[in-house]
Design an enzyme around this catalytic site. Structure first.
Site, PDB file in Angstrom:
ATOM      1  N   LYS A 137       7.667   4.259  -3.867  1.00 20.97           N
ATOM      2  CA  LYS A 137       6.756   3.489  -2.997  1.00 20.97           C
ATOM      3  C   LYS A 137       7.440   2.280  -2.398  1.00 20.97           C
ATOM      4  CE  LYS A 137       2.544   5.565  -3.905  1.00 20.97           C
ATOM      5  NZ  LYS A 137       1.127   5.633  -3.962  1.00 20.97           N
ATOM      6  N   LYS A 219       6.057  16.262  -3.305  1.00 20.93           N
ATOM      7  CA  LYS A 219       4.680  16.332  -3.803  1.00 20.93           C
ATOM      8  C   LYS A 219       3.669  16.223  -2.643  1.00 20.93           C
ATOM      9  CE  LYS A 219       2.321  12.754  -5.517  1.00 20.93           C
ATOM     10  NZ  LYS A 219       1.228  12.026  -6.152  1.00 20.93           N
ATOM     11  N   LYS A 222      -1.934  12.317  -0.684  1.00 20.24           N
ATOM     12  CA  LYS A 222      -3.025  12.088   0.264  1.00 20.24           C
ATOM     13  C   LYS A 222      -2.650  11.113   1.365  1.00 20.24           C
ATOM     14  CE  LYS A 222      -5.839   9.895  -3.170  1.00 20.24           C
ATOM     15  NZ  LYS A 222      -5.024   8.793  -3.719  1.00 20.24           N
TER      16      LYS A 222
HETATM   17  P1  ATP Z   1      -1.123   8.405  -2.687  1.00 24.30           P
HETATM   18  O1  ATP Z   1      -0.731   9.321  -1.569  1.00 24.30           O
HETATM   19  O2  ATP Z   1      -2.064   7.312  -2.277  1.00 24.30           O
HETATM   20  O3  ATP Z   1       0.031   7.918  -3.500  1.00 24.30           O
HETATM   21  P2  ATP Z   1      -1.798  10.631  -4.394  1.00 24.30           P
HETATM   22  O4  ATP Z   1      -2.258  11.741  -3.541  1.00 24.30           O
HETATM   23  O5  ATP Z   1      -0.432  10.728  -4.949  1.00 24.30           O
HETATM   24  O6  ATP Z   1      -2.013   9.253  -3.665  1.00 24.30           O
HETATM   25  P3  ATP Z   1      -3.199   9.489  -6.682  1.00 24.30           P
HETATM   26  O7  ATP Z   1      -4.423   8.720  -6.400  1.00 24.30           O
HETATM   27  O8  ATP Z   1      -1.958   8.703  -6.933  1.00 24.30           O
HETATM   28  O9  ATP Z   1      -2.899  10.515  -5.512  1.00 24.30           O
HETATM   29  O10 ATP Z   1      -3.435  10.505  -7.876  1.00 24.30           O
HETATM   30  C1  ATP Z   1      -4.679  10.892  -8.407  1.00 24.30           C
HETATM   31  C2  ATP Z   1      -4.504  12.009  -9.393  1.00 24.30           C
HETATM   32  O11 ATP Z   1      -4.113  13.200  -8.716  1.00 24.30           O
HETATM   33  C3  ATP Z   1      -3.421  11.758 -10.442  1.00 24.30           C
HETATM   34  O12 ATP Z   1      -3.837  12.310 -11.670  1.00 24.30           O
HETATM   35  C4  ATP Z   1      -2.236  12.516  -9.923  1.00 24.30           C
HETATM   36  O13 ATP Z   1      -1.360  12.920 -10.962  1.00 24.30           O
HETATM   37  C5  ATP Z   1      -2.919  13.716  -9.294  1.00 24.30           C
HETATM   38  N1  ATP Z   1      -2.113  14.263  -8.195  1.00 24.30           N
HETATM   39  C6  ATP Z   1      -1.787  13.617  -7.045  1.00 24.30           C
HETATM   40  N2  ATP Z   1      -1.058  14.421  -6.253  1.00 24.30           N
HETATM   41  C7  ATP Z   1      -0.911  15.584  -6.933  1.00 24.30           C
HETATM   42  C8  ATP Z   1      -0.241  16.818  -6.640  1.00 24.30           C
HETATM   43  N3  ATP Z   1       0.405  16.990  -5.501  1.00 24.30           N
HETATM   44  N4  ATP Z   1      -0.306  17.818  -7.555  1.00 24.30           N
HETATM   45  C9  ATP Z   1      -0.983  17.655  -8.712  1.00 24.30           C
HETATM   46  N5  ATP Z   1      -1.624  16.517  -9.051  1.00 24.30           N
HETATM   47  C10 ATP Z   1      -1.591  15.489  -8.174  1.00 24.30           C
END
Ligand code: ATP
Ligand code: LTN
Length: 355
Positions: A137, A219, A222
């Site tokens: 980040k 990964k 969002k």
């Molecule tokens: P951002 O893009 O804002 O960093 P993010 O999509 O990575 O967000 P988080 O809010 O950080 O999402 O994560 C929420 C939950 O979803 C956590 O338990 C995280 O491990 C899970 N998660 C996020 N992205 C994935 C993915 N691609 N596959 C599986 N689990 C995920």
């Protein structure tokens, strides 16, 4: 777990013994959260929220919308407000029952920030410097490498430890943060005697890391700017099918799970999560068929599974008063539990009582 045990019990004596244990042994506690940083993806759904719904009968669960974590990256205030309610609505729409689960908004329970301050003093600079999410980040937001981004895992540790959680259901990207939480809890317990439950991560077999549809080595996230890289829980059927059709695969044509076929393997994992089929069954199902048929099947399975979530979400978003009630009742319950831990911590570190 206990319900499954009950179903498996064959004699009256076994059933009575399980009922006795249920009456005396408290349920294990679960805590997890999602940041309201945008529209949730199928990564968030398959890696986290979908699994939460399977735990609600057997554990005491708390699910938080972690809006304080969200501001470690600059957010538009109106968008953050909207996303906070939307995230809570997704929890409910995915099937979390507010009668069985405590759902709340992090900033409504001030104990999170208060415990985070204390834990900051028991977490080492070197430990935080090693966190891969911080490295990723801070590279992505090089113009805003703020102290909150650096101490993000300490607030996360506070979230978990405040509730004495036994298990934390998350995707694999959060494993390092849970390990740090464990280290901080053990350190504090060693200095002041047993204060915190040391939590374990709880991860699904498949779906723990859903990859970007445009770059399957990354990964799915969002906050990805490329809309074709992510499938949103709330995307309509046509959009979902179009995004899967455009998913990056390889020049081969065989549907096979393999490390050197990350795009196809990712689609197989998604298909497996939505249909419950294992990889062997999927390989057989698409033998002799091309990627086109396979991508369409993945898109349809995904869209059909998410359709009820989407329609329930729309109903919930139209009833703001209901969402506010769920959040308010959740915060009251969470505050009660959190205060118990916080008072204990304050006493142990030597803060004088407020009289
Ligand atoms: P951002 O893009 O804002 O960093 P993010 O999509 O990575 O967000 P988080 O809010 O950080 O999402 O994560 C929420 C939950 O979803 C956590 O338990 C995280 O491990 C899970 N998660 C996020 N992205 C994935 C993915 N691609 N596959 C599986 N689990 C995920
Ligand atoms: N850091 C997590 C979100 C999060 C969380 C938590 C998850 C904040 N606090 C406590 C589990 C338990 C993420 O998904 N990025």
């Amino acid at each position: 777990m206990q319900n499954k045990r009950m179903a498996a019990a064959t004699t009256r004596k076994d059933r009575l013994s399980i009922m006795n244990q249920e009456a005396t042994a408290p349920k294990k506690r679960i805590f997890s959260g999602v940041q309201p940083t945008g529209n949730l993806t199928i990564g968030n759904y398959l890696g986290a929220i979908k699994n939460w719904t399977t735990l609600q009968d057997d554990y005491e669960c708390l699910y938080c919308v972690v809006n304080q974590h969200a501001i470690t990256v600059r957010q538009d205030p109106a968008a953050l407000r909207r996303a906070t309610y939307e995230t809570l609505a997704v929890y409910l729409a995915a099937g979390l029952d507010p009668e069985k689960n405590t759902m709340f908004i992090q900033s409504h329970v001030s104990a999170h920030a208060e415990l985070a301050w204390v834990l900051n003093c028991y977490t080492m600079f070197g430990e935080l410097s090693r966190m891969t999410q911080f490295k990723d980040k801070s590279a992505k937001h090089a113009d805003n490498v703020n102290a909150g981004l650096f101490t993000y895992p300490v607030l996360m540790a506070a979230d978990i430890l405040l509730y004495q959680a036994d298990l934390v259901p998350v995707g694999i990207d959060q494993k390092q943060h849970i390990e740090l939480t464990r280290d901080v809890a053990e350190r504090f317990n060693a200095i002041y005697s047993n204060t915190f439950t040391v939590p374990e991560p709880y991860m699904p077999k498949t779906g723990t890391k859903i990859m970007s549809l445009q770059d399957p080595t990354k990964k799915m996230s969002k906050s990805d700017e490329n809309e074709n890289a992510t499938v949103r829980i709330l995307d309509d059927k046509d959009t979902i099918i179009r995004k899967f059709k455009r998913a990056v695969t390889d020049s081969d044509t065989v549907v096979r799970y393999s490390e050197d076929k990350p795009g196809v393997s990712n689609l197989m994992a998604i298909y497996s999560c939505f249909t419950g089929k294992d990889f062997d069954a999927i390989e057989k199902e698409f033998e002799g068929k091309g990627y086109g048929d396979f991508k369409l099947a993945v898109g349809e399975a995904c869209a059909d599974s998410l359709a009820p979530v989407r329609s329930r979400f729309t109903e919930l978003m139209a009833d703001k008063a209901y969402l506010e009630t769920v959040a308010k009742e959740g915060a009251a319950r969470a505050s009660y539990l959190a205060r118990k831990t916080l008072s204990k911590v304050y006493r142990k570190v030597g803060f004088v009582e407020f009289k």
